[in-house]
Design a protein around this motif. Structure first.
Motif: not given
Length: 189
Positions: A59-71, A74-90
């Motif tokens: 069930y989890a694997n069916i719903r899991r979709k890889p995230l792919e973005f191109q330069v 536009s993306v929607m950002l959910k702000v969470s203070p404790h998770k860090v990984a991807q750098k954006l040009e704002l």
């Protein structure tokens, strides 16, 4: 024995099934068929647990979709203070926002209409939460609980998303925004 194992070990009881099996197989029984039946039940439990794990994984694997973005996407950002990984040009207007986010907080923006709100129109607090002020009190009620009555009010907010109404506790809104009550007597009085 299985019931005692579940009660004694709580959530991690399935890890202790081999101990129950060992104990059962090395105990004196008046009838040898009891050993066989108990061992058969333990095997069935193990198979059932494995089948449940496999189902959940699929069930989890069916719903899991890889995230792919191109330069330029536009993306929607959910702000969470404790998770860090991807750098954006704002944009320059967001220069005071830390530009690194966990990838799970980014969602592809597929809206055809522009969701861009000019920064000068936004009011943000020190934690970058939107500050929305109540505009007026639309309605009031008294919520009856088992042993108490709680006055509540319907508040209209100045939301950038359009008309927004919520029911709030009257005492809490009165404490934060007393100016809304200048022409209204409190229901709790």
């Amino acid at each position: 024995m299985l019931r005692a194992c579940v009660i004694d070990f709580g959530k991690g009881w399935e890890r202790h099934v081999p101990l129950v099996e060992f104990s059962n197989n090395n105990s004196y029984h008046a009838r040898p068929e009891i050993i066989h039946e108990t061992t058969k039940k333990i095997v069935q439990i193990r198979q059932g647990l494995q089948a449940a794990r496999d189902r959940q994984r699929s069930y989890a694997n069916i719903r899991r979709k890889p995230l792919e973005f191109q330069v330029g996407d536009s993306v929607m950002l959910k702000v969470s203070p404790h998770k860090v990984a991807q750098k954006l040009e704002l944009p320059k207007e967001l220069s005071n926002v830390y530009s690194t986010f966990h990838i799970s907080n980014l969602k592809k923006c597929v809206s055809k209409e522009s969701l861009v709100i000019p920064m000068k129109e936004l009011r943000l607090d020190d934690k970058l939460n939107f500050v929305e002020e109540p505009v007026e009190i639309m309605d009031r009620e008294v919520k009856q609980l088992k042993q108490s009555r709680i006055p509540i009010i319907k508040v209209r907010w100045n939301s950038k998303r359009g008309l927004e109404f919520t029911w709030e506790r009257e005492d809490q809104i009165h404490a934060k925004y007393p100016h809304l009550f200048s022409n209204i007597s409190l229901a709790s009085n």
